[in-house]
Write a protein that holds these residues in place. Structure first.
Motif, PDB file in Angstrom:
ATOM      1  N   UNK A  16      66.685  73.653  47.491  1.00  0.00           N
ATOM      2  CA  UNK A  16      65.318  73.945  47.050  1.00  0.00           C
ATOM      3  C   UNK A  16      64.417  73.590  47.737  1.00  0.00           C
ATOM      4  N   UNK A  17      64.520  72.508  48.676  1.00  0.00           N
ATOM      5  CA  UNK A  17      63.466  72.109  49.698  1.00  0.00           C
ATOM      6  C   UNK A  17      63.564  72.799  50.901  1.00  0.00           C
ATOM      7  N   UNK A  18      64.734  73.202  51.020  1.00  0.00           N
ATOM      8  CA  UNK A  18      64.896  74.175  52.292  1.00  0.00           C
ATOM      9  C   UNK A  18      64.576  75.534  52.187  1.00  0.00           C
ATOM     10  N   UNK A  19      64.707  75.821  51.148  1.00  0.00           N
ATOM     11  CA  UNK A  19      64.180  77.291  50.517  1.00  0.00           C
ATOM     12  C   UNK A  19      62.540  77.172  50.657  1.00  0.00           C
ATOM     13  N   UNK A  20      61.887  76.178  50.233  1.00  0.00           N
ATOM     14  CA  UNK A  20      60.600  76.062  50.140  1.00  0.00           C
ATOM     15  C   UNK A  20      59.977  76.229  51.447  1.00  0.00           C
ATOM     16  N   UNK A  21      60.494  75.205  52.455  1.00  0.00           N
ATOM     17  CA  UNK A  21      60.039  75.121  53.700  1.00  0.00           C
ATOM     18  C   UNK A  21      60.419  76.596  54.460  1.00  0.00           C
ATOM     19  N   UNK A  22      61.642  77.134  54.201  1.00  0.00           N
ATOM     20  CA  UNK A  22      61.968  78.611  54.837  1.00  0.00           C
ATOM     21  C   UNK A  22      60.662  79.287  54.543  1.00  0.00           C
ATOM     22  N   UNK A  23      60.361  79.522  53.462  1.00  0.00           N
ATOM     23  CA  UNK A  23      59.323  80.305  52.640  1.00  0.00           C
ATOM     24  C   UNK A  23      58.117  80.085  53.279  1.00  0.00           C
ATOM     25  N   UNK A  24      57.779  78.855  53.530  1.00  0.00           N
ATOM     26  CA  UNK A  24      56.549  78.386  54.518  1.00  0.00           C
ATOM     27  C   UNK A  24      56.512  79.326  55.806  1.00  0.00           C
ATOM     28  N   UNK A  25      57.914  78.840  56.419  1.00  0.00           N
ATOM     29  CA  UNK A  25      57.929  79.409  57.953  1.00  0.00           C
ATOM     30  C   UNK A  25      57.849  80.987  57.979  1.00  0.00           C
ATOM     31  N   UNK A  26      58.324  81.582  56.848  1.00  0.00           N
ATOM     32  CA  UNK A  26      58.194  83.233  56.756  1.00  0.00           C
ATOM     33  C   UNK A  26      56.920  83.454  56.630  1.00  0.00           C
ATOM     34  N   UNK A  27      56.028  82.714  55.813  1.00  0.00           N
ATOM     35  CA  UNK A  27      54.568  83.075  55.647  1.00  0.00           C
ATOM     36  C   UNK A  27      53.822  83.073  56.828  1.00  0.00           C
ATOM     37  N   UNK A  28      54.281  81.944  57.711  1.00  0.00           N
ATOM     38  CA  UNK A  28      53.643  81.752  58.938  1.00  0.00           C
ATOM     39  C   UNK A  28      53.727  82.838  59.789  1.00  0.00           C
ATOM     40  N   UNK A  29      54.990  83.440  59.697  1.00  0.00           N
ATOM     41  CA  UNK A  29      55.390  84.647  60.437  1.00  0.00           C
ATOM     42  C   UNK A  29      54.985  86.089  60.378  1.00  0.00           C
ATOM     43  N   UNK A  30      54.507  85.943  58.917  1.00  0.00           N
ATOM     44  CA  UNK A  30      53.873  87.044  58.113  1.00  0.00           C
ATOM     45  C   UNK A  30      55.013  88.087  57.667  1.00  0.00           C
TER      46      UNK A  30
END
Lengths: 94, 154
Positions: A16-30
């Motif tokens: 879940x932590x990895x999912x959360x941080x991956x989503x953050x990265x994807x947001x940053x990449x649009x």
């Protein structure tokens, strides 16, 4: 729609932590609207990986995952957005 | 289920400056803290240790940080967290060794604690907030900081 699977042993903590941080990265990449991120425990990960383009997993668990068709990426620091981004970005081929 | 981080982490679940002699003892301190706060029974502590014996030290998810947990089971009475800082770093056999902070996690369902995990992930990844948490000298101070950080997240 691409799909990323984040895997841990139990499916309740690290994935879940990895999912959360991956989503953050994807947001940053649009890319957060184009790519789905799903968390799974190691027991269900093999099945779930069938429909995933990329699997993010720790070094300790990668052997237990076995052969899957998805691109498997080992993440050492689940909290490092930089590590996730640098390993994930080349695989997204947008 | 608590809505924010501090609700899931009462003062009884916080142990600062523990001195375990190995990783099993370190997880035991985190398990005892969960038990003391009423979140789990002792059996859950054994389940957390068994998870590492079975799957390896993958719970050491970042340099210095172990997220001790097992799956939802009857030994989880309610969802909860514990927070244990170690005076002496401990080796878990992970590339992210040595560990100085053990966070215990107990969940009653696989998706019932997503918001809390999300705010925890945000705080753990924030170096400035982590530095302040490391400097907290009492459980009350630690909870005060966590309440503030989880409110300011997202």
């Amino acid at each position: 729609m691409k799909k990323i699977l984040t895997v841990c042993g139990m499916g309740i903590g690290t994935s879940l932590i990895l999912k959360n941080n991956t989503e953050k990265v994807l947001r940053g990449l649009g890319q957060d609207r184009e790519i789905d991120v799903e968390a799974a425990d190691i027991g269900t990960a093999r099945g779930a990986a069938r429909t995933a383009d990329v699997v993010l997993i720790s070094q300790e668990l990668v052997e237990q995952l076995g052969d899957v068709h998805s691109k498997v990426i080992v993440i050492n620091n689940f909290l490092s957005l930089d590590e996730i981004k640098s390993k994930l970005e080349p695989e997204l081929e947008l | 289920m608590g809505d924010n981080l501090a609700d899931m982490l009462p003062e009884e679940a916080i142990t600062l400056g523990a001195r375990p002699s190995d990783w099993r003892e370190a997880i035991t301190v985190a398990g005892d803290a969960l038990t003391a706060s009423g979140a789990t029974t002792d059996e859950y502590t054994r389940e957390m240790i068994a998870a590492v014996e079975e799957l390896g030290p993958y719970i050491v998810i970042a340099p210095g940080l172990a997220l001790a947990h097992s799956r939802p089971s009857p030994s989880v009475l309610r969802a909860g967290l514990s927070w244990v800082t170690l005076s002496e770093p401990i080796e878990f056999g992970s590339p992210n060794d040595p560990v100085t902070l053990v966070i215990g996690l107990a969940a009653t369902a696989q998706d019932g604690h997503l918001e809390v995990m999300s705010s925890l992930a945000g705080i753990l990844a924030d170096e400035d907030q982590m530095t302040q948490l490391e400097d907290a000298d009492s459980p009350a101070r630690l909870r005060e900081l966590l309440t503030r950080f989880s409110a300011s997240g997202d």
